[in-house]
Design a protein around this motif. Structure first.
Motif, PDB file in Angstrom:
ATOM      1  N   GLY A 113       0.865  -1.234  -0.053  1.00  0.00           N
ATOM      2  CA  GLY A 113      -0.025  -0.138   0.017  1.00  0.00           C
ATOM      3  C   GLY A 113       0.862   1.357   0.254  1.00  0.00           C
ATOM      4  N   CYS A 114       1.751   1.184  -0.798  1.00  0.00           N
ATOM      5  CA  CYS A 114       2.901   2.251  -0.917  1.00  0.00           C
ATOM      6  C   CYS A 114       2.364   3.682  -1.117  1.00  0.00           C
ATOM      7  N   SER A 115       1.081   3.818  -1.913  1.00  0.00           N
ATOM      8  CA  SER A 115       0.491   5.080  -2.381  1.00  0.00           C
ATOM      9  C   SER A 115       1.700   6.052  -3.516  1.00  0.00           C
ATOM     10  N   THR A 116       1.997   7.001  -3.130  1.00  0.00           N
ATOM     11  CA  THR A 116       2.753   7.700  -4.096  1.00  0.00           C
ATOM     12  C   THR A 116       4.188   7.578  -3.599  1.00  0.00           C
ATOM     13  N   GLY A 117       4.408   6.798  -2.692  1.00  0.00           N
ATOM     14  CA  GLY A 117       5.846   6.534  -2.742  1.00  0.00           C
ATOM     15  C   GLY A 117       6.632   7.277  -1.652  1.00  0.00           C
ATOM     16  N   GLU A 118       5.979   8.182  -0.895  1.00  0.00           N
ATOM     17  CA  GLU A 118       6.788   8.913   0.360  1.00  0.00           C
ATOM     18  C   GLU A 118       7.367   7.925   1.272  1.00  0.00           C
ATOM     19  N   GLU A 119       6.898   6.780   1.459  1.00  0.00           N
ATOM     20  CA  GLU A 119       6.974   6.172   2.770  1.00  0.00           C
ATOM     21  C   GLU A 119       8.247   5.047   1.926  1.00  0.00           C
ATOM     22  N   VAL A 120       8.233   4.977   0.856  1.00  0.00           N
ATOM     23  CA  VAL A 120       9.097   4.210   0.062  1.00  0.00           C
ATOM     24  C   VAL A 120      10.494   4.809   0.190  1.00  0.00           C
ATOM     25  N   SER A 122      11.340   7.216   2.012  1.00  0.00           N
ATOM     26  CA  SER A 122      11.707   7.375   3.412  1.00  0.00           C
ATOM     27  C   SER A 122      12.451   6.215   3.894  1.00  0.00           C
ATOM     28  N   ILE A 123      12.064   4.827   3.573  1.00  0.00           N
ATOM     29  CA  ILE A 123      12.980   3.723   3.861  1.00  0.00           C
ATOM     30  C   ILE A 123      14.474   3.736   3.019  1.00  0.00           C
ATOM     31  N   ALA A 124      14.196   4.008   1.775  1.00  0.00           N
ATOM     32  CA  ALA A 124      15.435   4.030   1.149  1.00  0.00           C
ATOM     33  C   ALA A 124      16.535   4.954   1.599  1.00  0.00           C
ATOM     34  N   ILE A 125      16.166   6.345   2.015  1.00  0.00           N
ATOM     35  CA  ILE A 125      17.224   7.062   2.700  1.00  0.00           C
ATOM     36  C   ILE A 125      17.654   6.447   3.837  1.00  0.00           C
ATOM     37  N   ALA A 126      17.043   5.887   4.745  1.00  0.00           N
ATOM     38  CA  ALA A 126      17.390   5.442   6.089  1.00  0.00           C
ATOM     39  C   ALA A 126      18.282   4.158   5.726  1.00  0.00           C
ATOM     40  N   ARG A 137      16.564  -4.979  -1.377  1.00  0.00           N
ATOM     41  CA  ARG A 137      15.595  -4.824  -2.455  1.00  0.00           C
ATOM     42  C   ARG A 137      14.272  -4.399  -1.847  1.00  0.00           C
ATOM     43  N   ILE A 138      13.768  -3.293  -2.370  1.00  0.00           N
ATOM     44  CA  ILE A 138      12.622  -2.764  -1.770  1.00  0.00           C
ATOM     45  C   ILE A 138      11.308  -3.051  -2.796  1.00  0.00           C
ATOM     46  N   TYR A 139      10.328  -3.801  -2.455  1.00  0.00           N
ATOM     47  CA  TYR A 139       9.182  -4.031  -3.101  1.00  0.00           C
ATOM     48  C   TYR A 139       8.035  -3.100  -2.732  1.00  0.00           C
ATOM     49  N   LEU A 194      18.326   6.558  -5.173  1.00  0.00           N
ATOM     50  CA  LEU A 194      17.640   6.036  -4.091  1.00  0.00           C
ATOM     51  C   LEU A 194      16.651   4.973  -4.644  1.00  0.00           C
ATOM     52  N   LEU A 195      16.040   4.862  -5.498  1.00  0.00           N
ATOM     53  CA  LEU A 195      15.042   4.120  -6.104  1.00  0.00           C
ATOM     54  C   LEU A 195      15.436   2.850  -6.991  1.00  0.00           C
ATOM     55  N   ARG A 196      16.943   2.795  -7.255  1.00  0.00           N
ATOM     56  CA  ARG A 196      17.568   1.901  -7.873  1.00  0.00           C
ATOM     57  C   ARG A 196      17.236   0.424  -7.681  1.00  0.00           C
ATOM     58  N   THR A 197      16.926   0.269  -6.160  1.00  0.00           N
ATOM     59  CA  THR A 197      16.882  -0.985  -5.604  1.00  0.00           C
ATOM     60  C   THR A 197      15.302  -1.318  -5.384  1.00  0.00           C
ATOM     61  N   VAL A 198      14.478  -0.349  -5.855  1.00  0.00           N
ATOM     62  CA  VAL A 198      12.935  -0.555  -5.612  1.00  0.00           C
ATOM     63  C   VAL A 198      12.193  -1.181  -6.930  1.00  0.00           C
ATOM     64  N   VAL A 199      11.340  -2.036  -6.487  1.00  0.00           N
ATOM     65  CA  VAL A 199      10.528  -2.845  -7.701  1.00  0.00           C
ATOM     66  C   VAL A 199       9.274  -2.455  -7.341  1.00  0.00           C
ATOM     67  N   PHE A 200       8.546  -1.766  -8.135  1.00  0.00           N
ATOM     68  CA  PHE A 200       7.278  -1.032  -8.131  1.00  0.00           C
ATOM     69  C   PHE A 200       6.478  -1.936  -8.788  1.00  0.00           C
ATOM     70  N   ALA A 201       5.225  -2.300  -8.212  1.00  0.00           N
ATOM     71  CA  ALA A 201       4.331  -3.348  -9.010  1.00  0.00           C
ATOM     72  C   ALA A 201       3.059  -3.203  -8.441  1.00  0.00           C
ATOM     73  N   GLN A 202       2.014  -3.525  -9.108  1.00  0.00           N
ATOM     74  CA  GLN A 202       0.502  -3.615  -8.747  1.00  0.00           C
ATOM     75  C   GLN A 202       0.350  -4.844  -7.888  1.00  0.00           C
ATOM     76  N   HIS A 203      -0.389  -4.593  -6.900  1.00  0.00           N
ATOM     77  CA  HIS A 203      -0.737  -5.666  -5.922  1.00  0.00           C
ATOM     78  C   HIS A 203      -1.955  -5.281  -5.188  1.00  0.00           C
ATOM     79  N   ASN A 204      -2.829  -6.226  -5.206  1.00  0.00           N
ATOM     80  CA  ASN A 204      -4.303  -5.893  -4.374  1.00  0.00           C
ATOM     81  C   ASN A 204      -4.424  -6.790  -3.396  1.00  0.00           C
ATOM     82  N   LEU A 205      -4.338  -6.113  -2.250  1.00  0.00           N
ATOM     83  CA  LEU A 205      -4.014  -7.084  -0.830  1.00  0.00           C
ATOM     84  C   LEU A 205      -5.273  -7.632  -0.631  1.00  0.00           C
TER      85      LEU A 205
END
Length: 278
Positions: A113-120, A122-126, A137-139, A194-205
């Protein structure tokens, strides 16, 4: 409540259920387990904006007009977010979770539920500041393709950056926050590395299954919009995705207490709703 009011409420509930069933069977989006009060408000708001007088009318339009569905999905997606939201949560991650993650040769994180990516971001920076981003790898997943497209850009409204900077510092940031982004028009565009290791994908919980094993699953302020059955379903999905000593992080108004998976987890920081699979 008069008999007429009771009849109207029963009819509205039937229309609501038929609309949700139609959306699920036609498009595969499952909102049937969402908390009813919030869902009803959002559906009626969309009906009003479409110039319709009933939920049955909204059902007909959604079935025959995919663009109306897109507008409805935007209404039903929960996109309230901010970088380093709840700074004490991010402090707790650095202090109580990252030290153990650092012992792993490779780290997999799922931001559900990453929405527009602010939390992603934040985690990448940390992870970057803790020296772990290059072996992580951040999914980042969401059911809404439009918000995922925005998240991929790594750009956020410049007017929000002052608040984000304040959150970053309160969360224990160790660098100069302004060094992470460049100003382009009214956007703060963050370093693409910062987003180089991020995989963005659609997923319905609500409908999709587990797709990997993760050391850390973050799903904050999403479950509060689900009914109890759907909450249980999603928590079971996260449980399947975590190995022993994997960490699950929820929002402050969410908890594992009283759930089917409670006994398999121990609190890391209960106040921040961070749990470890025991």
């Amino acid at each position: 409540m008069t008999e007429a009011d009771h009849h109207d409420r029963e009819l509205e509930e039937l229309e609501l259920e038929l609309l949700l069933e139609a959306v699920y069977r036609r498009y595969g989006y499952d909102f049937r387990g969402y908390a009813r009060a919030s869902l009803r408000r959002r559906l009626w708001r969309r009906a009003d904006l479409e110039g319709l007088r009933s939920l049955s009318g909204l059902q007909e339009r959604v079935l025959h007009d995919p663009h109306c569905l897109e507008r409805l999905l935007a209404d039903l997606s929960i996109n309230v977010t901010a970088m380093f939201r709840d700074p004490t949560f991010h402090q707790a991650l650095r202090r109580d979770v990252f030290p153990e993650l650092r012992t792993h040769p490779f780290v997999r994180v799922w931001v559900a539920g990453c929405s527009t990516g602010e939390e992603v971001m934040s985690i990448a920076i940390a992870l970057h500041e803790e020296g772990m981003l290059d072996r992580s790898r951040i999914y980042a997943t969401d059911m809404d393709a439009d918000v995922l497209a925005r998240a991929r850009t790594g750009g956020f409204a410049l007017e929000k950056v002052r608040d984000y900077t304040r959150n970053y510092l309160a969360a224990g940031g160790t660098d100069s926050f302004s060094g992470y982004y460049a100003v382009t028009g009214d956007q703060a565009v963050f370093d693409p590395d910062l987003l180089r290791t991020v995989v963005f994908a659609q997923h319905n919980l609500a409908t999709d299954g587990s797709f990997n094993e993760f050391n850390l699953v973050i799903c904050r302020n999403v479950l509060i919009y689900f009914g109890r059955d759907l909450q249980d379903r999603v928590l079971g999905l996260f449980d399947e995705s975590l190995p022993r000593r994997g960490v699950l992080a929820l929002g402050r108004k969410e908890t594992l207490r009283g759930t089917a998976i409670e006994e398999r987890y121990e609190p890391v920081v209960e106040a921040e709703r961070i749990y470890r699979r025991s």
